[in-house]
Design a protein around this motif. Structure first.
Motif, PDB file in Angstrom:
ATOM      1  N   PHE B   9       0.842  -1.203   0.000  1.00  0.00           N
ATOM      2  CA  PHE B   9       0.000   0.000   0.000  1.00  0.00           C
ATOM      3  C   PHE B   9       0.875   1.249   0.000  1.00  0.00           C
ATOM      4  N   ALA B  10       1.905   1.255   0.865  1.00  0.00           N
ATOM      5  CA  ALA B  10       2.777   2.435   0.972  1.00  0.00           C
ATOM      6  C   ALA B  10       3.505   2.678  -0.351  1.00  0.00           C
ATOM      7  N   LEU B  14       3.061   6.019  -2.823  1.00  0.00           N
ATOM      8  CA  LEU B  14       4.186   6.917  -3.120  1.00  0.00           C
ATOM      9  C   LEU B  14       4.493   6.995  -4.606  1.00  0.00           C
ATOM     10  N   ARG B  34      -9.680   5.141  -9.004  1.00  0.00           N
ATOM     11  CA  ARG B  34      -9.964   6.554  -8.771  1.00  0.00           C
ATOM     12  C   ARG B  34      -9.907   6.865  -7.267  1.00  0.00           C
ATOM     13  N   ARG B  35     -10.404   5.954  -6.450  1.00  0.00           N
ATOM     14  CA  ARG B  35     -10.444   6.184  -5.011  1.00  0.00           C
ATOM     15  C   ARG B  35      -9.040   6.101  -4.394  1.00  0.00           C
ATOM     16  N   VAL B  38      -6.938   9.243  -4.417  1.00  0.00           N
ATOM     17  CA  VAL B  38      -7.087  10.251  -3.350  1.00  0.00           C
ATOM     18  C   VAL B  38      -5.933  10.116  -2.353  1.00  0.00           C
ATOM     19  N   TYR B  39      -5.598   8.872  -2.003  1.00  0.00           N
ATOM     20  CA  TYR B  39      -4.472   8.673  -1.073  1.00  0.00           C
ATOM     21  C   TYR B  39      -3.166   9.137  -1.704  1.00  0.00           C
ATOM     22  N   ASN B  42      -3.124  12.820  -1.489  1.00  0.00           N
ATOM     23  CA  ASN B  42      -2.919  13.257  -0.099  1.00  0.00           C
ATOM     24  C   ASN B  42      -1.461  13.093   0.321  1.00  0.00           C
ATOM     25  N   VAL B  43      -0.867  11.953  -0.031  1.00  0.00           N
ATOM     26  CA  VAL B  43       0.521  11.686   0.358  1.00  0.00           C
ATOM     27  C   VAL B  43       1.458  12.674  -0.355  1.00  0.00           C
ATOM     28  N   GLY B  46       0.878  16.038   1.122  1.00  0.00           N
ATOM     29  CA  GLY B  46       1.289  16.019   2.531  1.00  0.00           C
ATOM     30  C   GLY B  46       2.792  16.047   2.708  1.00  0.00           C
ATOM     31  N   LEU B  47       3.536  15.514   1.735  1.00  0.00           N
ATOM     32  CA  LEU B  47       4.996  15.509   1.863  1.00  0.00           C
ATOM     33  C   LEU B  47       5.638  16.716   1.197  1.00  0.00           C
ATOM     34  N   PRO B  50       4.808  20.713   3.160  1.00  0.00           N
ATOM     35  CA  PRO B  50       5.670  21.262   4.217  1.00  0.00           C
ATOM     36  C   PRO B  50       6.984  21.834   3.670  1.00  0.00           C
ATOM     37  N   MET B  85       6.867  17.144  10.815  1.00  0.00           N
ATOM     38  CA  MET B  85       7.040  17.691   9.468  1.00  0.00           C
ATOM     39  C   MET B  85       7.576  19.116   9.476  1.00  0.00           C
TER      40      MET B  85
END
Lengths: 290, 260
Positions: B9-10, B14, B34-35, B38-39, B42-43, B46-47, B50, B85
């Protein structure tokens, strides 16, 4: 074990840009919530502001980086930082998420989903136990907003959370926006989810705004973006919940496109009036049109 | 979740080019691509977000689009190893030094160093600055043997470029102007109270502060500063240090084992 709880008022997620306005306001009686990781520096303005806010307001410390739903062991250094932060500010509440964010030492800075199985249940219970022991306090665990489901999941999320709470003694943080986001994304009923939720364990409610995106095949896809006011269907689900629980501490979360302080305060005011109604024994769901 | 499933998953979150994890369910008969995106988004946000927040002057110099690519490449090479972060990107200046496409901006890495030092100063421990009275109390004859503990927020950026001027122009603290012909600058970053300050150091100032930081007595630090700047002015540098509020403590005798 510290068992303090937030007062049953409407709180706001604290944003540093509101600090001056909050002090000048003086009349806001709700609690503030902060993300734990933003206060893990040694000093500086973040601590100066939080120390000042703490004089007048109840405080919720909300972690976003512990990775409680992860397969690997918890980060001991991070647990120690959380302990030190909680010891310093003595918050009324500490909460974290039913999610993971770190894998193999790499932090992904998102709340990622996990399958709900006997295996993950045992992992999460062990991690919540470890967290509560390390902090010396009861914690709240929050239901996630999710976009995918796992084929191997064989425990409903509400049952999973209820079992974690039963086995560890932790409380739950019910994010009503997350309920709507997940239910819409998975084509299920948010009302049925709430009917199955172990409401007696809820120590705090989160309300936030979401974005609507185009899913595949025209199906709606809701994104838990925290960048808009709380949506009407979320207010309706919230009021419906208060009818069953009575007054509960309730947070307005806003992390993106953050408006001026008066706007967030007004949104907290809407929640406060519903809490007051619930405290007076009224059925507040009739006051909110979905 | 097994560690192997989490690893898949990770990795997929990425890497936008990877297939989505095979163990996702088809909720309501809908494929999860498609869903899952979203992750991924976000990732990525999110990285990289910052980094944009920590290096606004670098972003301003190269433009938002180039910065986004630079941040993505940095995230791939140096993903965060901590959930803190606010201090993510300590390795970013060195990455900028050698990143392709930046050959015409040789000062960019030093601007990034200055911005990184500003964030460290912002979050550093709070220590009350040492006033001039503490220096006077040591007495002029003992001053050469005294050691000075510098403020925990203090950061030095030594540069072959006019780094403080370039940063100030791109942080809205100075008028934009030509940088050709400006001399190299060493900058000192610190936060004696709540606000972070950036100051240009006089000649030899950086060597002087580095020596003090290494535990050298004041007289020895002056001698080392004179080696790099024969016109090093001890009174100017010492009064500058006191005025900046970045001296934290002074001890009359040298520490037992100064760093060589």
């Amino acid at each position: 074990m510290i068992l303090t709880t937030l007062p049953a008022t409407a709180g706001v997620g604290f944003k540093p840009e509101h600090f001056g306005d909050v002090l000048a306001d003086g009349g806001f009686g709700g609690f503030f919530e902060v993300h734990a990781e933003n206060y893990m520096g040694a000093g500086g303005p973040p601590h100066a502001q939080l120390t000042r806010l703490r004089q007048d307001h109840a405080l919720s410390i909300h972690g976003v980086g512990l990775s409680i739903g992860g397969a690997g062991p918890l980060d001991c250094a991070h647990l120690a930082r959380l302990r030190s932060l909680c010891d310093r500010y003595a918050p009324e509440s500490f909460s974290e998420h039913l999610a993971w964010s770190t894998h193999d030492g790499v932090f992904l800075n998102d709340l990622l989903p996990l399958p709900y199985t006997a295996e993950t249940l045992a992992q999460v219970i062990a991690h919540v136990d470890e967290t509560q022991s390390a902090l010396g306090r009861r914690m709240l665990l929050e239901n996630p907003a999710t976009y995918v489901l796992f084929a191997e999941s064989d425990i409903p999320e509400t049952e999973f959370l209820a079992e974690v709470a039963r086995r560890t003694g932790c409380g739950l943080l019910l994010d009503v926006n997350n309920v709507l986001v997940s239910a819409t994304n998975h084509g299920t009923s948010p009302e049925r989810y709430l009917d199955a939720f172990p409401l007696a364990q809820v120590g705090e409610i989160h309300l936030a705004g979401h974005d609507l995106a185009e899913g595949d095949g025209g199906a709606p896809l809701l994104i838990d973006a925290h960048g808009a006011p709380v949506a009407d269907p979320v207010w309706a689900l919230y009021a419906r919940t208060l009818d069953r629980t009575g007054p509960l501490p309730t947070l307005i979360e806003r992390d993106n496109d953050v408006p001026a302080w008066p706007e967030l305060r007004a949104e907290a005011g809407v929640a406060q009036r519903l809490i007051d109604g619930a405290a007076a024994g009224a059925s507040v769901s009739k006051r909110v049109a979905a | 979740m097994s560690a192997a499933a989490q690893a898949r998953f990770a990795a997929a979150a990425l890497d936008p080019g990877a297939a989505v994890p095979a163990d996702l369910a088809q909720a309501g008969g809908r494929a999860p691509e498609r869903r899952f995106a979203v992750y991924r988004n976000n990732v990525a946000v999110g990285l990289a977000g910052p980094l944009a927040a920590r290096f606004p002057a670098v972003r301003g110099i190269v433009g938002a689009d180039f910065f986004a690519e630079l941040a993505r490449a940095f995230v791939r090479a140096h993903p965060p190893r901590s959930p803190l972060m606010m201090l993510y990107g300590d390795d970013f200046p060195a990455f900028v030094d050698t990143a392709p496409g930046l050959e015409e901006l040789p000062y960019l890495g030093d601007v990034a160093r200055l911005e990184a030092a500003r964030t460290r100063a912002y979050h550093a421990a709070d220590v009350a600055p040492l006033g001039a009275a503490a220096f006077a109390a040591i007495g002029p004859e003992a001053l050469a043997e005294a050691t000075i503990r510098l403020h925990p927020s203090l950061g030095l950026v030594r540069s072959r470029h006019p780094v403080a001027s370039i940063w100030a122009m791109n942080a809205g603290e100075a008028e934009l102007g030509p940088i050709d012909g400006l001399p190299p600058e060493d900058a000192i970053v610190g936060r004696p109270a709540l606000d972070v300050h950036v100051r240009r150091l006089p000649p030899g100032g950086a060597a002087f502060l580095a020596a003090l930081h290494g535990g050298r007595p004041l007289g020895r630090a002056c001698a080392l500063a004179r080696r790099v700047a024969p016109d090093f002015d001890v009174a100017l540098n010492l009064s500058g240090l006191i005025a900046s509020g970045l001296a934290a403590a002074i001890a009359p005798s040298p520490c037992k084992d100064p760093k060589p």
